[in-house]
Write an enzyme that holds these catalytic residues in place. Structure first.
Site, PDB file in Angstrom:
ATOM      1  N   HIS A  65     -11.731 -18.332 -34.341  1.00 13.57           N
ATOM      2  CA  HIS A  65     -11.029 -17.197 -34.901  1.00 13.57           C
ATOM      3  C   HIS A  65      -9.878 -17.510 -35.818  1.00 13.57           C
ATOM      4  O   HIS A  65      -9.124 -18.425 -35.581  1.00 13.57           O
ATOM      5  CB  HIS A  65     -10.486 -16.345 -33.756  1.00 13.57           C
ATOM      6  CG  HIS A  65     -10.967 -14.960 -33.897  1.00 13.57           C
ATOM      7  ND1 HIS A  65     -10.440 -14.136 -34.826  1.00 13.57           N
ATOM      8  CD2 HIS A  65     -11.961 -14.311 -33.284  1.00 13.57           C
ATOM      9  CE1 HIS A  65     -11.071 -12.984 -34.755  1.00 13.57           C
ATOM     10  NE2 HIS A  65     -12.001 -13.078 -33.817  1.00 13.57           N
ATOM     11  N   GLU A  78      -2.829  12.574 -28.284  1.00  9.27           N
ATOM     12  CA  GLU A  78      -1.757  12.518 -29.284  1.00  9.27           C
ATOM     13  C   GLU A  78      -2.009  11.448 -30.339  1.00  9.27           C
ATOM     14  O   GLU A  78      -1.755  11.642 -31.523  1.00  9.27           O
ATOM     15  CB  GLU A  78      -0.403  12.246 -28.610  1.00  9.27           C
ATOM     16  CG  GLU A  78       0.095  13.345 -27.696  1.00  9.27           C
ATOM     17  CD  GLU A  78      -0.576  13.340 -26.328  1.00  9.27           C
ATOM     18  OE1 GLU A  78      -1.277  12.353 -25.990  1.00  9.27           O
ATOM     19  OE2 GLU A  78      -0.399  14.321 -25.578  1.00  9.27           O
ATOM     20  N   HIS A  85      -8.950 -14.519 -41.801  1.00 11.17           N
ATOM     21  CA  HIS A  85     -10.162 -14.601 -40.981  1.00 11.17           C
ATOM     22  C   HIS A  85     -11.397 -14.675 -41.883  1.00 11.17           C
ATOM     23  O   HIS A  85     -11.761 -13.679 -42.487  1.00 11.17           O
ATOM     24  CB  HIS A  85     -10.299 -13.353 -40.102  1.00 11.17           C
ATOM     25  CG  HIS A  85      -9.144 -13.113 -39.180  1.00 11.17           C
ATOM     26  ND1 HIS A  85      -9.251 -13.230 -37.817  1.00 11.17           N
ATOM     27  CD2 HIS A  85      -7.858 -12.752 -39.426  1.00 11.17           C
ATOM     28  CE1 HIS A  85      -8.081 -12.937 -37.259  1.00 11.17           C
ATOM     29  NE2 HIS A  85      -7.222 -12.652 -38.214  1.00 11.17           N
TER      30      HIS A  85
END
Ligand code: TPP
Ligand code: MG
Length: 701
Positions: A279, A432, A31
Site C-alpha cells: 500500500h 446527520e 498510491h
C-alpha cells in the site's frame, strides 16, 4: 492504427497504469496500486458509458463521476488528461486549454500543481467533488442523485427531458466501512435512486493488510438489504463482464446499483498483495521496468502517452459526449421558446444567482419583550425566502418539528420521495453525516440546499461540514437547540464547545443571530454566499425581539458585528445631548452572540442607569466581522477601550482576540445539566448580575 498492446483498448488501459506508476514514482508518494488495478474498470465506463463532454465540463446534464477512493487520485487525473478535458477558470469561464496537460501529471503532488494528492474540487477541472476522507464521495453522490431527480421533476417537460444524468462512484473497502457511506446508501435505497451506481473495488485489502483483519461482512447482502440492485464482476480485467454490468445499470429501474468488482491491487513485490507493504508507496524503478516489460511497454519510457490513446478517448467519450451535449443545447433552445420562465430560472441556477427581488422577501419582526425562539423566527424567514427561490430546498435529520425547517407553503411540493421527486421537503432520517454530505452533493449540482439538526450533533457530521468549507461550496446547515438553553434534555444535548469547534473551520461562516430580525438578515447573508458554507446557529428557547428604534438596525449582521446599544443612543437615532455623550468613548464594551445578547442589553441598561457608559456589540459572526476594514472594526471595538466583557453560553476559546488581556468572559467551562434552562443559566453563572459585576470590575481597572 499502431498500438503498443494488441488493441487500442489495452494500450489505453496500460497508459493509465503506467501514468499512475510514473507519477507516484516521480513524487515518491501516493498510491499506484489501485489506479493500476482499476484502469480497466474506469476505462470501460468512460469510453463506453459515461455521458460527459470533455470540451464542456460544466454541461448541466453531464454524468457525474466521483472517485470516492480519493487516494487513487492518479486514476482520475489520467482519465482527465486522456479525455482532454478543457480547463474552466476559477470564475467559471471555459478555456480551450487542457485541464491537465501531461506536464501536470509529471508534477503530481508538487507545490502549485493541478494534481494534488487527493482530488480537489475547483482546483482541477473534471473533479466533481473533493475526496480523500473515505466515504464522503459516496455521501456526496446521493445528494447529486437526489438533485438529478429533483431537477428532472421540476424542469423536464414532455419530449424535453433536460435532466437525466447519472452519478457514478468509484469506491473502495474503506469507503464501505465508513458509517457515512452506509447512512448514504440506506437513504439512496429508500429513495430508489436508480440514477446512482457505486462501483465497489472489492480487492480485500486496506492499509493494514487483508480486509479479513477487520471487515468480513457480506457487502452484497448488506446492500440488497438496503434496497440496492447488486451486480458482480469477478475480474476487474474482464472488459466484457464490466460492459455487461454497465449495460444492466442503464436498464435497471427502481433502485440504485452496486457493482462489486473483484480486483487484485497492483503491488511492488512478489507475494505482497495481501500485506501492508502493498500500500501507498512508489513501486521502485526495478519493479516499474519489469511491469512495463510485462505490458510490452517501452521499459525506459516515462509518462508515455501513445497518441492513439487520447484520440481513442476523443472518438468514444468525446464524440458521444459532444453529440449528447449538442442535442441537449438544441433541446434547451426549444425549451426556452416553450418555457421561457423555467429556462430563465435554470440559467440562474447554473450561474449561482438568485431571482430578482428575492432580498425584498426579508421579513421584519415587531419589537416584543417575550419574543420567540430564533429557531421559530428561522422557520418563518426560511419559508419567506423559499417562496421566492424555487430551488431552495432541504430538510432535517428527523428533527424538522424541532428545527422548524419544514417548508409549509403549497408550492413547496410536499415531501421529497421516490414517488414525489418534486417535493422540496427532504427527510434525511436520523443520518446527520449523510445529510451534510448529501447537502454538499446537491449544492455541487447547483441547488441551494440546506440540512438541519441540533447544534450538538455537528459532532456527527463535522467531516462533511469541513469538506463543504474545503470545497468552498455554499451549503447551509441550520443548527438549533444551540446551548444550555436546551434545558431539560441535559448535558448530552447541550452544546458547549461547539461554537468554538465550528469557528475553527477555515472558510466556514458561523452565524448566531440574537433575535428574529437578526435571523432574517442572517438567512439573507447565508443565501448570498456563493463560495463558502454557512452554519445558522439558533435557539430552542424564546428570546426578545429588540426594539430597533431604540437599538441599531439588524442590518449590522451583514458586517458580522455591530454596535447594538450605546450609552448615548446609537448613531442616527440619538438626541443632541446624546450625540455629545456618544462622542465620548465607552467605559466598557459588552460583546455577545445569540441568546446572550439579551443579557448584555439588560446589563447595559443597568450600567447606563448607574452612570457607566457601556456599549453592546452584537457579534453574530466572527468570520464576517474579522473581514471588515480595520476602520470599521476599530469603530465597533475601539482598540483603546480594553474594558470588555464577552457573554456566550459556550467556552471562552475564540473570544480572546476580542477580549485581550484585560477582558472578562462570562460563559462556560464545563458541561451543562438537566433542568429548566433558566435554572441552568443561573447555576452556571450566566446572569445579568454577573455581567454587571464583571463590567464594573473591568471598567474600574
Ligand atoms: C476517513 C479516512 N480514514 C482513513 C483514511 C486513510 N486511508 C487512506 S486509504 C485507506 C484504506 C485503503 O484501503 P481501501 O479503502 O480498501 O482502498 P484500496 O487501498 O484498496 O485502494 C485509508 C485507511 C482516509 N483516507 N479517510
Ligand atoms: Mg481495498
Amino acid at each position: 492504427m499502431s498500438t503498443i498492446a494488441e488493441s487500442v483498448e489495452q494500450t489505453a488501459i496500460n497508459t493509465i497504469r503506467t501514468l499512475a506508476m510514473d507519477a507516484v514514482e516521480a513524487a515518491n508518494s501516493g498510491h499506484p496500486g489501485t489506479p493500476m488495478a482499476l484502469a480497466p474498470v474506469a476505462y470501460q465506463l468512460w469510453t463506453r458509458y459515461l455521458r460527459y463532454d470533455p470540451a464542456q465540463p460544466l454541461w448541466p446534464n453531464r454524468d457525474r463521476y466521483i472517485l470516492s477512493a480519493g487516494h487513487a487520485s492518479m486514476l482520475l487525473y489520467s482519465l482527465i488528461h486522456l479525455a482532454g478535458t478543457r480547463e474552466v477558470t476559477e470564475n467559471g469561464e471555459l478555456t480551450d486549454k487542457p485541464a491537465l496537460p501531461l506536464e501536470e501529471l509529471r508534477r503530481f503532488r508538487q507545490s502549485g500543481s493541478r494534481t494534488p494528492g487527493h482530488p480537489e474540487f475547483k482546483h482541477t477541472t473534471g473533479v466533481e467533488a473533493t475526496t480523500g476522507p473515505l466515504g464522503q464521495g459516496c455521501g456526496n453522490s446521493v445528494g447529486m442523485a437526489i438533485a438529478g431527480r429533483w431537477l428532472a421533476a421540476r424542469y423536464n417537460k414532455p419530449n424535453l427531458p433536460l435532466f437525466d444524468y447519472r452519478v457514478w462512484v468509484q469506491c473502495s473497502d474503506g469507503d464501505l466501512m465508513e458509517g457515512v457511506a452506509n447512512e448514504a446508501a440506506s437513504l439512496a435505497g429508500h429513495l430508489k435512486l436508480s440514477n446512482l451506481c457505486w462501483i465497489y473495488d472489492d480487492n480485500h485489502i486496506t492499509i493494514e493488510g487483508r480486509t479479513d483483519l477487520a471487515f468480513s461482512e457480506d457487502v452484497a447482502t448488506r446492500f440488497r438489504g438496503l434496497g440496492w440492485h447488486v451486480l458482480a464482476v469477478d475480474d476487474a480485467n474482464d472488459l466484457a463482464a464490466l460492459d455487461a454490468a454497465y449495460r444492466k445499470v442503464l436498464k435497471h429501474e427502481g433502485s440504485p446499483t452496486l457493482i462489486v468488482v473483484k480486483s487484485i491491487i497492483a503491488y511492488g513485490a512478489p507475494n505482497k498483495a495481501d500485506t501492508a507493504e502493498a500500500h501507498g508507496a512508489a513501486l521502485g524503478a526495478k519493479e516499474i521496468e519489469a511491469t512495463k516489460q510485462a505490458y510490452g511497454w517501452p521499459a525506459d519510457a516515462q509518462f508515455l502517452v501513445p497518441p492513439e490513446v487520447p484520440q481513442h478517448f476523443q472518438s468514444t467519450l468525446g464524440e458521444r459526449g459532444r453529440k449528447a451535449r449538442e442535442a441537449w443545447q438544441n433541446m434547451f433552445a426549444e425549451y426556452e421558446k416553450q418555457y421561457p420562465e423555467l429556462a430563465a430560472e435554470l440559467k440562474l441556477v447554473q450561474s449561482h444567482q438568485l431571482p430578482d427581488g428575492w432580498r425584498e422577501a426579508t421579513p421584519t419582526f415587531e419589537p416584543d419583550s417575550k419574543g420567540m425562539a430564533t429557531r421559530a423566527s428561522g422557520g418563518k424567514v426560511l419559508n419567506a425566502f423559499a417562496k421566492r427561490i424555487p430551488w431552495l430546498l432541504g430538510g432535517s435529520a428527523d428533527l424538522a418539528p424541532s428545527t422548524k425547517t419544514l417548508l409549509t407553503f403549497e408550492e413547496a411540493g410536499g415531501h421529497f420521495s421516490a414517488d414525489n421527486p418534486a417535493g422540496r421537503n427532504l427527510h434525511f432520517g436520523v443520518r446527520e453525516h449523510a445529510m451534510a454530505a448529501s447537502v454538499n452533493g446537491m449544492v455541487l449540482c447547483g441547488l441551494r440546499a440546506y440540512g438541519a439538526t441540533f447544534f450538538v450533533f455537528t459532532d456527527y457530521c463535522r467531516a462533511s461540514l469541513r469538506l463543504a468549507a474545503v470545497m468552498g461550496v455554499p451549503s447551509i446547515i441550520v443548527l438549533t437547540h444551540d446551548s444550555i438553553g436546551v434545558g431539560e434534555d441535559g448535558p448530552t444535548h447541550q452544546p458547549i464547545e461547539h461554537l468554538a469547534a465550528c469557528r475553527a473551520i477555515p472558510r466556514m461562516i458561523v452565524l448566531r443571530p440574537a433575535d428574529a430580525n437578526e435571523v432574517a438578515v442572517a438567512w439573507r447573508v447565508a443565501l448570498e454566499q456563493t463560495n463558502r458554507p454557512v452554519l445558522l446557529v439558533l435557539t430552542r428557547q424564546d428570546v426578545p425581539t429588540f426594539d430597533r428604534k431604540k437599538y441599531a438596525p439588524a442590518a449590522g449582521v451583514e458586517r458580522g458585528g455591530y454596535v447594538l446599544a450605546e450609552a448615548g443612543g446609537v448613531r442616527g437615532q440619538e438626541t443632541r445631548a446624546q450625540q455629545q455623550t456618544r462622542a465620548q468613548q465607552p467605559d466598557v464594551i459588552l460583546m455577545a452572540t445569540g441568546s446572550e445578547v439579551q443579557l448584555a442589553v439588560a446589563a447595559h441598561e443597568q450600567l447606563v442607569a448607574a452612570g457607566i457608559r457601556s456599549r453592546v456589540v452584537s457579534l453574530p459572526s466572527f468570520e464576517l466581522f474579522d473581514e471588515q476594514p480595520a476602520a470599521y472594526r476599530d469603530e465597533v471595538l475601539p482598540p483603546n477601550v480594553t474594558a470588555r466583557v464577552a457573554i456566550e453560553a459556550g467556552i471562552r476559546q475564540c473570544w480572546d482576540k476580542y477580549l485581550g488581556f484585560e477582558g472578562a468572559f462570562v460563559g462556560l467551562d464545563t458541561y451543562g445539566a438537566s433542568a429548566p434552562y433558566q435554572d441552568i443559566y443561573k447555576h452556571r453563572g450566566l446572569t445579568v448580575e454577573a455581567v454587571v459585576a464583571k463590567a464594573r470590575e473591568v471598567a474600574k481597572r
